[in-house]
Motif scaffolding. Structure first.
Motif, PDB file in Angstrom:
ATOM      1  N   THR B  59       1.067  -1.470   0.099  1.00 15.87           N
ATOM      2  CA  THR B  59       0.013  -0.142   0.615  1.00 15.87           C
ATOM      3  C   THR B  59       1.005   1.200   0.232  1.00 15.87           C
ATOM      4  OG1 THR B  59      -1.787  -1.123   1.576  1.00 15.87           O
ATOM      5  CG2 THR B  59      -2.196   1.158   1.124  1.00 15.87           C
ATOM      6  N   GLY B  60       1.960   1.021   0.240  1.00 19.11           N
ATOM      7  CA  GLY B  60       2.800   2.300   0.343  1.00 19.11           C
ATOM      8  C   GLY B  60       3.145   2.848  -0.930  1.00 19.11           C
ATOM      9  N   ARG B  61       2.976   1.944  -1.548  1.00 19.78           N
ATOM     10  CA  ARG B  61       3.139   2.328  -3.189  1.00 19.78           C
ATOM     11  C   ARG B  61       2.553   3.057  -3.720  1.00 19.78           C
ATOM     12  NH1 ARG B  61       7.324  -0.462  -6.623  1.00 19.78           N
ATOM     13  NH2 ARG B  61       8.935  -2.030  -5.527  1.00 19.78           N
ATOM     14  N   VAL B  62       1.280   3.313  -2.933  1.00 23.35           N
ATOM     15  CA  VAL B  62       0.359   4.731  -3.732  1.00 23.35           C
ATOM     16  C   VAL B  62       1.231   5.758  -3.770  1.00 23.35           C
ATOM     17  CG1 VAL B  62      -2.129   6.181  -3.153  1.00 23.35           C
ATOM     18  CG2 VAL B  62      -1.628   3.516  -3.029  1.00 23.35           C
ATOM     19  N   ALA B  63       1.600   6.247  -2.234  1.00 20.96           N
ATOM     20  CA  ALA B  63       2.315   7.455  -3.004  1.00 20.96           C
ATOM     21  C   ALA B  63       3.084   7.621  -4.694  1.00 20.96           C
ATOM     22  CB  ALA B  63       3.510   7.267  -2.006  1.00 20.96           C
ATOM     23  N   GLY B  64       3.505   6.921  -5.224  1.00 19.71           N
ATOM     24  CA  GLY B  64       4.089   7.407  -6.425  1.00 19.71           C
ATOM     25  C   GLY B  64       3.355   6.655  -7.216  1.00 19.71           C
ATOM     26  N   TYR B  65       1.628   6.639  -7.558  1.00 16.60           N
ATOM     27  CA  TYR B  65       1.783   6.697  -8.613  1.00 16.60           C
ATOM     28  C   TYR B  65       0.543   7.694  -8.695  1.00 16.60           C
ATOM     29  CZ  TYR B  65       3.129   1.386  -9.128  1.00 16.60           C
ATOM     30  OH  TYR B  65       3.925   0.673  -9.596  1.00 16.60           O
ATOM     31  N   VAL B  66       0.065   8.235  -7.420  1.00 19.08           N
ATOM     32  CA  VAL B  66      -0.975   9.216  -7.663  1.00 19.08           C
ATOM     33  C   VAL B  66      -0.348  10.444  -7.532  1.00 19.08           C
ATOM     34  CG1 VAL B  66      -2.524   8.442  -5.998  1.00 19.08           C
ATOM     35  CG2 VAL B  66      -1.049   9.694  -4.802  1.00 19.08           C
ATOM     36  N   LYS B  67      -0.296  11.226  -8.796  1.00 20.77           N
ATOM     37  CA  LYS B  67      -0.230  12.270  -9.225  1.00 20.77           C
ATOM     38  C   LYS B  67      -0.487  13.872  -8.226  1.00 20.77           C
ATOM     39  CE  LYS B  67      -0.333  13.518 -13.787  1.00 20.77           C
ATOM     40  NZ  LYS B  67      -0.784  13.502 -15.243  1.00 20.77           N
ATOM     41  N   LEU B  68      -0.054  13.248  -7.583  1.00 26.51           N
ATOM     42  CA  LEU B  68      -0.181  14.872  -6.000  1.00 26.51           C
ATOM     43  C   LEU B  68       0.669  14.761  -5.336  1.00 26.51           C
ATOM     44  CD1 LEU B  68      -3.622  12.701  -3.860  1.00 26.51           C
ATOM     45  CD2 LEU B  68      -3.360  14.479  -5.463  1.00 26.51           C
ATOM     46  N   ASP B  69       1.319  16.409  -4.085  1.00 26.68           N
ATOM     47  CA  ASP B  69       2.306  16.080  -3.695  1.00 26.68           C
ATOM     48  C   ASP B  69       1.784  14.815  -2.691  1.00 26.68           C
ATOM     49  OD1 ASP B  69       2.761  18.886  -4.820  1.00 26.68           O
ATOM     50  OD2 ASP B  69       1.581  19.577  -3.190  1.00 26.68           O
ATOM     51  N   SER B  70       2.822  13.717  -2.937  1.00 26.23           N
ATOM     52  CA  SER B  70       3.428  12.233  -1.725  1.00 26.23           C
ATOM     53  C   SER B  70       4.299  11.976  -1.533  1.00 26.23           C
ATOM     54  CB  SER B  70       2.589  11.402  -3.164  1.00 26.23           C
ATOM     55  OG  SER B  70       3.308  11.407  -3.973  1.00 26.23           O
ATOM     56  N   PHE B  71       4.461  11.524  -0.434  1.00 32.28           N
ATOM     57  CA  PHE B  71       5.587  11.338   0.004  1.00 32.28           C
ATOM     58  C   PHE B  71       5.660   9.872   0.744  1.00 32.28           C
ATOM     59  CE2 PHE B  71       4.908  15.459   1.308  1.00 32.28           C
ATOM     60  CZ  PHE B  71       5.767  16.188   0.407  1.00 32.28           C
ATOM     61  N   HIS B  72       6.507   8.700   0.396  1.00 32.44           N
ATOM     62  CA  HIS B  72       6.736   7.806   0.654  1.00 32.44           C
ATOM     63  C   HIS B  72       7.879   7.677   1.542  1.00 32.44           C
ATOM     64  CE1 HIS B  72       7.720   3.073  -1.051  1.00 32.44           C
ATOM     65  NE2 HIS B  72       7.167   3.375  -0.192  1.00 32.44           N
ATOM     66  N   THR B  73       7.631   6.959   2.650  1.00 34.21           N
ATOM     67  CA  THR B  73       8.439   7.899   3.887  1.00 34.21           C
ATOM     68  C   THR B  73       9.231   6.159   4.068  1.00 34.21           C
ATOM     69  OG1 THR B  73       6.153   6.751   5.544  1.00 34.21           O
ATOM     70  CG2 THR B  73       7.205   9.355   4.591  1.00 34.21           C
ATOM     71  N   THR B  74       9.520   6.148   5.547  1.00 31.13           N
ATOM     72  CA  THR B  74      10.606   4.659   5.919  1.00 31.13           C
ATOM     73  C   THR B  74       9.355   4.025   6.921  1.00 31.13           C
ATOM     74  OG1 THR B  74      11.068   6.793   7.851  1.00 31.13           O
ATOM     75  CG2 THR B  74      13.000   5.814   6.030  1.00 31.13           C
ATOM     76  N   HIS B  75       9.532   2.923   6.526  1.00 32.13           N
ATOM     77  CA  HIS B  75       8.464   2.233   7.410  1.00 32.13           C
ATOM     78  C   HIS B  75       7.669   2.168   8.924  1.00 32.13           C
ATOM     79  CE1 HIS B  75       6.742  -1.407   7.736  1.00 32.13           C
ATOM     80  NE2 HIS B  75       7.828  -2.949   7.270  1.00 32.13           N
ATOM     81  N   GLY B  76       6.709   1.992   8.728  1.00 30.72           N
ATOM     82  CA  GLY B  76       6.302   2.860  10.198  1.00 30.72           C
ATOM     83  C   GLY B  76       6.129   4.367  10.046  1.00 30.72           C
ATOM     84  N   ARG B  77       6.490   5.303   9.697  1.00 27.76           N
ATOM     85  CA  ARG B  77       6.983   6.469   9.716  1.00 27.76           C
ATOM     86  C   ARG B  77       6.305   7.622   8.889  1.00 27.76           C
ATOM     87  NH1 ARG B  77       8.154   3.234  13.605  1.00 27.76           N
ATOM     88  NH2 ARG B  77      10.368   3.368  13.561  1.00 27.76           N
ATOM     89  N   ALA B  78       4.742   7.034   8.842  1.00 24.59           N
ATOM     90  CA  ALA B  78       3.621   8.242   7.603  1.00 24.59           C
ATOM     91  C   ALA B  78       3.558   8.645   8.854  1.00 24.59           C
ATOM     92  CB  ALA B  78       2.905   7.040   7.032  1.00 24.59           C
ATOM     93  N   ILE B  79       2.706   8.778   9.765  1.00 27.69           N
ATOM     94  CA  ILE B  79       1.958   9.639  10.808  1.00 27.69           C
ATOM     95  C   ILE B  79       3.034  11.052  11.755  1.00 27.69           C
ATOM     96  CG2 ILE B  79       1.068   9.245  12.916  1.00 27.69           C
ATOM     97  CD1 ILE B  79      -1.324   6.770  11.935  1.00 27.69           C
TER      98      ILE B  79
END
Lengths: 95, 288
Positions: B59-79
């Motif tokens: 699911t973390g890959r979502v950030a790479g597929y949406v054309k928004l300001d998106s960030f793919h962060t390190t494991h568990g540190r999205a929040i």
């Protein structure tokens, strides 16, 4: 004698010959991974998986009953690969 | 955004050059992204004010597929990353889009503390009941008796009931849907956008390659039929009764919708009380 049943919502039941919503399906064959969600959950059973292959070796869906499509775009909402969508055609019928 | 009849309505929200995506045939993550894009269309949210943060995992890959300001962060540190974004620029709408392994396992502490502080984040948790990207190990959400690669004779650990966990921690909006409930899911996402505070939407999704295959549950389509047959909509259901089992009923619906002062309001209240006129809003200081 004509009997008209009115529902609490004020809507009338469909009668034969009433205008209904129409739509067209668009399929991006090369994105499809043949999960079959659109074929299974299309409310009017417009689609079926074809026997043809796309370049990745999957069987994309094809339209078998284009006249039944209402353009509800449920196929588009289910598709995990963004490979299918439907659009309403303006026929003056349906909402 | 102009409406073009010849392209998919969600196309403007996707990085089309990266398609086809890596998710397996029958995986439900793409369906949730579809619902998310439609929720963005429906809620007419300003895309310039939106940021999407993902952790690690399928699911973390979502950030790479949406054309928004998106960030793919390190494991568990999205929040934590999203918390920082929100505090630095309180005008942003911040969405955390991640999986159960990322949010509830390694990021479990962040999840409960963000809910406790009631930070204005929209958390979308795609729950496929397993660690999918790393090979199907037992996750904290794996229901009892399920077979996984680390529990080949069945899991015996009690699983997390995520809606119950975040309700106890203090979230203001909690809903659960499956990937079968696409319209309801899109509506829930729109509702969460208009809600101030910590919103949590759990989406039960199939993992045909690891979870369903190992547990002999068929493919993605069979799982969708199972969701259709076994899910019961119970809005406002007590969250301690909505735990998941291997083959049992899935309770879906909007469980919690309440109002609590959010982090920003509490911070302002406390500082105005303590400092009076000397308190300056963060937004006025750095983000002008």
């Amino acid at each position: 004698m004509l009997i008209i049943i009115t529902f609490s919502s004020g809507r009338l039941p469909f009668l034969k010959g009433d205008p209904v919503a129409k739509g067209t399906v668009h399929i991006v064959v090369e994105r499809c991974k043949a999960c079959g969600f659109c074929v299974e959950f299309c409310p009017t059973h417009v689609l079926a998986l074809s026997s043809a292959f796309n370049s990745k070796g999957y069987h994309p869906p094809h339209v078998i009953h284009p006249e039944n499509c209402s353009g509800c775009d449920l196929c588009g909402m289910y598709c995990p690969d963004f490979a299918i969508y439907s659009k309403k055609v303006n026929t003056g019928g349906g909402k | 955004m102009p409406v073009d009849e010849t392209v998919n309505p969600v196309e403007p929200f996707l990085r089309s050059d990266r398609m086809p995506h890596i998710w397996c045939p029958g995986c439900g993550i793409g369906t949730t992204v579809n619902c998310f894009a439609r929720a963005l269309i429906e809620s007419k949210i300003d895309l310039q004010s939106l940021a999407l943060v993902s952790g690690i995992g399928c699911t973390g890959r979502v950030a790479g597929y949406v054309k928004l300001d998106s960030f793919h962060t390190t494991h568990g540190r999205a929040i934590p990353f999203a918390t920082g974004l929100k505090l630095a620029n309180p005008k942003l709408n911040v969405v955390v889009y991640s999986g159960d392994g990322d949010l509830a396992a390694i990021g479990g502490n962040h999840l409960i503390h963000a809910a406790r502080r009631n930070i204005d984040l929209k958390v979308i948790c795609v729950n496929n009941l397993i660690y999918a990207m790393t090979g199907g190990q037992t996750a904290p959400t794996t229901p009892g008796h399920a077979t996984t690669s680390t529990n080949p004779y069945g899991t015996f650990e009690p699983a997390f009931n995520l809606p119950h966990l975040v309700e106890a921690a203090g979230a203001v909006y909690i809903a659960r849907w499956t990937t079968f409930h696409v319209r309801q899911l899109a509506r829930s996402m729109s509702e969460a956008f208009s809600k101030k505070g910590f919103s949590f939407i759990e989406v039960i999704s199939p993992c045909p390659t690891l979870y369903q295959r190992r547990n002999k549950m068929g493919d993605g389509l069979d799982t969708m039929k199972y969701y259709k047959e076994k899910s019961k909509t119970r809005h406002g259901a007590p969250t301690n009764e909505v735990g998941l089992t291997l083959n049992g009923e899935i309770v879906v619906g909007k469980f919690v919708d309440r109002d609590r002062p959010d982090y920003e309001a509490m911070m302002r209240g406390q500082y105005v009380e303590a400092l009076g006129d000397r308190y300056v809003e963060c937004g006025e200081m750095v983000c002008s």
